[in-house]
Write an enzyme that holds these catalytic residues in place. Structure first.
Site, short mmCIF file in Angstrom:
data_model
loop_
_atom_site.label_atom_id
_atom_site.label_comp_id
_atom_site.label_asym_id
_atom_site.label_seq_id
_atom_site.Cartn_x
_atom_site.Cartn_y
_atom_site.Cartn_z
N ASN A 1 -6.41 -1.79 2.00
CA ASN A 1 -6.34 -1.10 3.28
C ASN A 1 -7.42 -0.05 3.42
O ASN A 1 -7.84 0.58 2.45
CB ASN A 1 -4.95 -0.50 3.49
CG ASN A 1 -4.86 0.94 2.99
OD1 ASN A 1 -5.20 1.89 3.70
ND2 ASN A 1 -4.41 1.11 1.75
N PHE B 1 -5.96 7.25 7.63
CA PHE B 1 -5.04 8.29 8.12
C PHE B 1 -4.80 8.18 9.63
O PHE B 1 -4.89 9.18 10.37
CB PHE B 1 -5.57 9.71 7.81
CG PHE B 1 -5.59 10.08 6.36
CD1 PHE B 1 -4.92 9.34 5.39
CD2 PHE B 1 -6.30 11.21 5.94
CE1 PHE B 1 -4.95 9.71 4.05
CE2 PHE B 1 -6.34 11.58 4.60
CZ PHE B 1 -5.67 10.84 3.67
N SER C 1 -7.13 9.71 -1.10
CA SER C 1 -7.34 8.50 -0.29
C SER C 1 -8.82 8.14 -0.30
O SER C 1 -9.68 9.01 -0.14
CB SER C 1 -6.89 8.74 1.15
OG SER C 1 -7.40 7.69 1.97
N ASN D 1 -10.24 6.47 1.98
CA ASN D 1 -10.61 6.05 3.33
C ASN D 1 -10.99 7.18 4.29
O ASN D 1 -11.16 6.95 5.48
CB ASN D 1 -9.49 5.21 3.93
CG ASN D 1 -9.23 3.97 3.10
OD1 ASN D 1 -10.17 3.30 2.69
ND2 ASN D 1 -7.97 3.68 2.83
N THR D 2 -11.05 8.41 3.78
CA THR D 2 -11.60 9.51 4.58
C THR D 2 -12.84 9.99 3.85
O THR D 2 -12.75 10.44 2.71
CB THR D 2 -10.57 10.66 4.72
OG1 THR D 2 -9.46 10.20 5.48
CG2 THR D 2 -11.18 11.88 5.41
N LYS E 1 -1.52 14.39 -5.33
CA LYS E 1 -1.62 12.95 -5.53
C LYS E 1 -3.04 12.59 -5.97
O LYS E 1 -4.01 12.95 -5.31
CB LYS E 1 -1.26 12.19 -4.26
CG LYS E 1 -1.21 10.68 -4.48
CD LYS E 1 -0.47 9.98 -3.36
CE LYS E 1 -0.45 8.47 -3.55
NZ LYS E 1 0.26 7.80 -2.46
N ASN F 1 -2.86 6.88 -6.21
CA ASN F 1 -3.23 6.32 -4.93
C ASN F 1 -3.86 4.93 -5.15
O ASN F 1 -3.88 4.43 -6.28
CB ASN F 1 -4.21 7.27 -4.23
CG ASN F 1 -4.02 7.28 -2.72
OD1 ASN F 1 -3.93 6.21 -2.09
ND2 ASN F 1 -3.96 8.45 -2.12
C1 LIG Z 1 -1.40 0.29 4.10
C2 LIG Z 1 -1.31 1.45 3.14
C3 LIG Z 1 -1.42 2.74 3.64
C4 LIG Z 1 -1.34 3.83 2.75
N1 LIG Z 1 -1.42 5.09 3.26
C5 LIG Z 1 -1.30 6.15 2.41
C6 LIG Z 1 -1.32 7.48 2.91
O1 LIG Z 1 -1.41 7.72 4.11
N2 LIG Z 1 -1.21 8.49 2.01
C7 LIG Z 1 -1.09 8.28 0.67
O2 LIG Z 1 -0.99 9.24 -0.10
N3 LIG Z 1 -1.06 7.03 0.17
C8 LIG Z 1 -1.16 5.98 1.01
N4 LIG Z 1 -1.10 4.71 0.50
C9 LIG Z 1 -1.01 4.52 -0.97
C10 LIG Z 1 0.42 4.30 -1.43
O3 LIG Z 1 1.22 5.41 -1.16
C11 LIG Z 1 0.42 4.03 -2.96
O4 LIG Z 1 -0.07 5.18 -3.64
C12 LIG Z 1 -0.42 2.84 -3.35
O5 LIG Z 1 -0.36 1.81 -2.39
C13 LIG Z 1 0.00 2.26 -4.70
O6 LIG Z 1 1.35 1.85 -4.67
P1 LIG Z 1 1.80 0.32 -4.40
O7 LIG Z 1 1.03 -0.54 -5.36
O8 LIG Z 1 3.28 0.32 -4.64
O9 LIG Z 1 1.46 0.03 -2.99
C14 LIG Z 1 -1.18 3.60 1.36
C15 LIG Z 1 -1.07 2.29 0.89
C16 LIG Z 1 -1.13 1.21 1.75
C17 LIG Z 1 -1.00 -0.17 1.20
#
Ligand SMILES: Cc1cc2nc3c(=O)[nH]c(=O)nc-3n(C[C@H](O)[C@H](O)[C@H](O)COP(=O)(O)O)c2cc1C
Length: 338
Positions: free
Chosen positions: A119, A123, A184, A186-187, A218, A247
């Site tokens: 992804n 934000f 993140s 992505n910023t 985080k 993350n």
């Molecule tokens: C579509 C998407 C959006 C996410 N947005 C955020 C976010 O806004 N803030 C954040 O701290 N992590 C964000 N994450 C990261 C998740 O919170 C997590 O740290 C990461 O996906 C690893 O866990 P997972 O393998 O269970 O998905 C996002 C992940 C995905 C897939």
């Protein structure tokens, strides 16, 4: 995998968006928002899915240690639904001071052969003030609420502290903990806030303004051991209550051949390819500090979660596992823990 979700529900959901994973996400969130207004249905789900495995971490009591990771319900649109599905806590956000649309679509991709997502949402969120209004309307939740805050895209990096402070001040009264997202991918520039001097300034200001609300940081899975060590030192010195690891990753290791196309997409990778790295980071942190860690990254089975606890996590969260294994995963983890 057997069972209703992977055999029936998942294929239907994956077809729903005609290849646009975010359309499925939107649809699901709308359904859960509707469900969130139906008390009888919520109570029924709760009886079916919620398992009590209580624990107290950084002074907060959790009915069970399996949480919803940040990013799934950024604006808190379906808050009552998550505890009904068995989650022991919810992390909303990441929200920013200014509402912002995020990156252009498409920005969410399934790497289905690998149990992964890529992804670059960026934000997308309605802003800190809109979340505060939402939380006022929702009232007390049956599980603790974490609120993840990040930097608005329009705010220059050298004004990041004020930007985070605004969100903290707006939201801290609703939060059982505040997660500071400096990881993140992505910023543009955000991850530079993990560097010693920048992080020190940021955490000093936030800690000061947070009162007795626990602050967690985080972290990215892509930090070197040395960078991680520095981050832990700064966090500990500045009185954070714990860390969230991890993350999404910029690495593309662990993607299967059919997902080669998705591997080319810019953004953060989550799910199965992250499992081992997240566990290593959790283990690294818990060996070096006594502060609690929320383990997140690549939990797709109960065993994945148990290994993260074994690595030292006090709580865990998941996002991608919900997409591939379905909501039954939360209950399955808790039953194993009990
Ligand atoms: C579509 C998407 C959006 C996410 N947005 C955020 C976010 O806004 N803030 C954040 O701290 N992590 C964000 N994450 C990261 C998740 O919170 C997590 O740290 C990461 O996906 C690893 O866990 P997972 O393998 O269970 O998905 C996002 C992940 C995905 C897939």
């Amino acid at each position: 995998m057997t069972g209703f979700y992977p055999r029936v529900a998942r294929p239907a959901l994956f077809r729903l968006g005609r290849g646009d994973a975010e359309a499925t996400h939107e649809w699901t969130l709308r359904r859960l928002a509707t469900l969130s207004r139906r008390r009888v249905a919520l109570a029924g789900l709760r009886r079916r899915f919620a398992v009590a495995v209580p624990r107290t971490v950084f002074g907060v009591r959790f009915p069970n240690p399996v949480g919803l990771a940040a990013g799934m319900d950024k604006d808190g649109r379906a808050l009552p639904a998550w505890p009904a599905l068995g989650f022991g806590f919810i992390e909303v956000g990441t929200v920013t001071r200014h509402p912002q649309p995020g990156n252009p679509r498409p920005r969410l991709f399934r790497a289905a052969a690998s149990g992964a997502l890529v992804n670059r949402m960026g934000f997308n969120n309605a802003g800190a003030e809109a979340l505060a209004q939402k939380l006022d309307a929702v009232g007390q939740l049956p599980v603790p609420l974490g609120i993840s805050i990040g930097k608005s895209k329009v705010t220059p990096l050298d004004e990041a502290v004020e930007d985070y402070l605004f969100s903290l001040r707006t939201l801290r009264r609703y939060a059982d903990y505040v997660a500071v997202n400096v990881s993140s991918p992505n910023t543009p520039g955000l991850r530079a806030l993990q560097d010693r001097t920048a992080l020190d300034q940021l955490l000093a200001a936030l800690r000061d303004a947070a009162g007795d609300t626990p602050i967690l940081v985080k972290v990215a899975p892509d930090l070197t051991d040395q960078a991680l060590d520095e981050l832990l030192e700064v966090g500990t010195d500045r009185g954070v209550a714990g860390f969230i690891a991890t993350n999404t990753t910029l690495s593309r290791d662990g993607l299967a051949a059919p997902d080669a196309g998705v591997a080319q997409e810019a953004g953060g990778l989550s799910g199965r390819p992250l499992t081992e790295r997240a566990r290593a980071v959790v283990s690294f942190i818990t060996k070096r500090t006594t502060l609690p860690v929320i383990g997140v990254g690549g939990i797709l089975t109960p065993d994945d979660a148990l290994r993260l606890f074994d690595a030292g996590a006090s709580l865990v969260q998941l996002y991608t596992g919900l997409v591939y294994a379905g909501p039954g995963l939360v209950k399955a983890i808790n039953e194993r823990l009990r």
